[in-house]
Design a protein around this motif. Sequence first.
Motif, short mmCIF file in Angstrom:
data_model
loop_
_atom_site.label_atom_id
_atom_site.label_comp_id
_atom_site.label_asym_id
_atom_site.label_seq_id
_atom_site.Cartn_x
_atom_site.Cartn_y
_atom_site.Cartn_z
N MET A 1 0.84 -1.20 0.00
CA MET A 1 0.00 0.00 0.00
C MET A 1 0.87 1.25 0.00
N ALA A 2 0.46 2.24 -0.79
CA ALA A 2 1.19 3.51 -0.76
C ALA A 2 0.96 4.16 0.60
N ILE A 3 2.04 4.61 1.22
CA ILE A 3 1.90 5.26 2.52
C ILE A 3 1.57 6.74 2.32
N VAL A 4 2.03 7.29 1.19
CA VAL A 4 1.66 8.66 0.79
C VAL A 4 1.32 8.64 -0.68
N LYS A 5 0.25 9.32 -1.03
CA LYS A 5 -0.17 9.37 -2.43
C LYS A 5 -0.77 10.74 -2.70
N THR A 6 -0.51 11.27 -3.90
CA THR A 6 -1.16 12.52 -4.28
C THR A 6 -1.89 12.31 -5.60
N GLU A 7 -2.98 13.03 -5.77
CA GLU A 7 -3.75 12.99 -7.02
C GLU A 7 -4.04 14.41 -7.47
N ALA B 1 3.13 8.36 -5.82
CA ALA B 1 2.81 7.41 -4.75
C ALA B 1 4.12 6.92 -4.17
N ILE B 2 4.19 6.87 -2.87
CA ILE B 2 5.40 6.40 -2.18
C ILE B 2 5.00 5.22 -1.31
N GLU B 3 5.70 4.11 -1.51
CA GLU B 3 5.35 2.87 -0.82
C GLU B 3 5.99 2.84 0.57
N GLU B 4 5.37 2.08 1.44
CA GLU B 4 5.90 1.90 2.78
C GLU B 4 7.33 1.35 2.71
N GLY B 5 8.22 1.95 3.47
CA GLY B 5 9.61 1.47 3.53
C GLY B 5 10.52 2.05 2.46
N ILE C 1 -2.56 10.18 3.30
CA ILE C 1 -1.48 9.79 4.21
C ILE C 1 -1.95 8.54 4.94
N ALA C 2 -1.17 7.48 4.83
CA ALA C 2 -1.52 6.19 5.44
C ALA C 2 -2.97 5.82 5.10
N GLY C 3 -3.33 6.02 3.82
CA GLY C 3 -4.64 5.59 3.33
C GLY C 3 -5.78 6.57 3.55
N GLU C 4 -5.53 7.64 4.33
CA GLU C 4 -6.60 8.58 4.64
C GLU C 4 -6.46 9.86 3.83
N SER C 5 -7.53 10.28 3.18
CA SER C 5 -7.53 11.55 2.47
C SER C 5 -7.54 12.68 3.50
N ILE C 6 -6.76 13.72 3.23
CA ILE C 6 -6.75 14.85 4.17
C ILE C 6 -7.90 15.81 3.90
N ARG D 1 15.03 5.91 -4.94
CA ARG D 1 14.30 6.42 -6.10
C ARG D 1 14.33 7.93 -6.06
N ILE D 2 14.42 8.54 -7.23
CA ILE D 2 14.45 9.99 -7.33
C ILE D 2 13.22 10.47 -8.11
N ILE D 3 12.51 11.43 -7.54
CA ILE D 3 11.41 12.08 -8.24
C ILE D 3 11.88 13.49 -8.56
N ARG D 4 11.86 13.83 -9.86
CA ARG D 4 12.33 15.16 -10.23
C ARG D 4 11.15 16.11 -10.43
N ILE D 5 11.25 17.28 -9.82
CA ILE D 5 10.22 18.31 -9.97
C ILE D 5 10.79 19.43 -10.82
N ARG D 6 10.02 19.80 -11.84
CA ARG D 6 10.43 20.92 -12.67
C ARG D 6 9.21 21.81 -12.87
N ASP D 7 9.36 23.05 -12.43
CA ASP D 7 8.29 24.04 -12.66
C ASP D 7 6.92 23.53 -12.21
N GLY D 8 6.87 22.93 -11.02
CA GLY D 8 5.59 22.55 -10.44
C GLY D 8 5.00 21.24 -10.92
N ARG D 9 5.78 20.49 -11.73
CA ARG D 9 5.29 19.19 -12.21
C ARG D 9 6.38 18.14 -12.04
N VAL D 10 5.97 16.86 -12.01
CA VAL D 10 6.95 15.78 -12.02
C VAL D 10 7.53 15.68 -13.42
#
Length: 230
Positions: A1-7, A29-33, A66-71, A210-219
Amino acid sequence: MAIVKTEGLKKTYGKGDLAVEALKGVDLAIEEGEMVSIIGKSGSGKSTLLHLLGALDRPSEGTVFIAGESIDDKSDEELSHLRRRQVGFVFQSFNLLPEYTVSDNILMPLILDGQTADPDHFSRIVDLLDIRGKLKYYPDELSGGQVQRVAIARALITKPAIILADEPTGNLDEKTGNDVMELLGRLNRELNQTTIIVTHDLSIARRADRIIRIRDGRVDPSPLPEAGNE
Ligand code: ADP
Ligand code: MG
């Protein structure tokens, strides 16, 4: 399960002519561990993203889980509760309280939340971070690297689901910065601690899984340069 996810995460600061679109639609999405770096130039939106991932701020559009719960449907009070229990923050400026000992600084998130420490957990993180000999010292008696290790211990004391670190090596020299990254890697492996590190430094970023690159507000999905060719 993703521990953190954004949509479809968007964040705009200000209004009208002064509006700044800091994030323009981020899905990740970032997986646990996992140990993940978020890299990008200054102003690309890294800190904004990290603040949203840690529920320090609310998005303009889209959502964070976060941990499956929408904020989304949480009150400010529920969000601060979620933050206290699930998120450990490590900032570039370490923000220790100068009038408290190292030990009290580490325990502060629990004290503020009316809880007591699990002594085994306290002992384990103090040893992993190699600060047992410093517990009775005050922050101004420590080196920069030691202070950052105390700040990391403080972030870990609540057993958070995620550690969020914003430029954690930004105020350290190269060797000390590498040592701090080494430690974050060890904590990630030994405690299976999900860790997200924001940095503008590719050699620091490469120490994550793993590296996530952000450029000008987008992945930015394009591949990174080979090590040594940046
Ligand atoms: P980074 O951490 O990658 O340097 P930030 O997320 O701090 O980027 O900033 C992204 C953009 O949003 C920048 O243009 C910055 O000036 C703007 N910004 C950040 N925070 C605020 C704020 N509180 N109010 C207005 N603009 C902001
Ligand atoms: Mg920043």
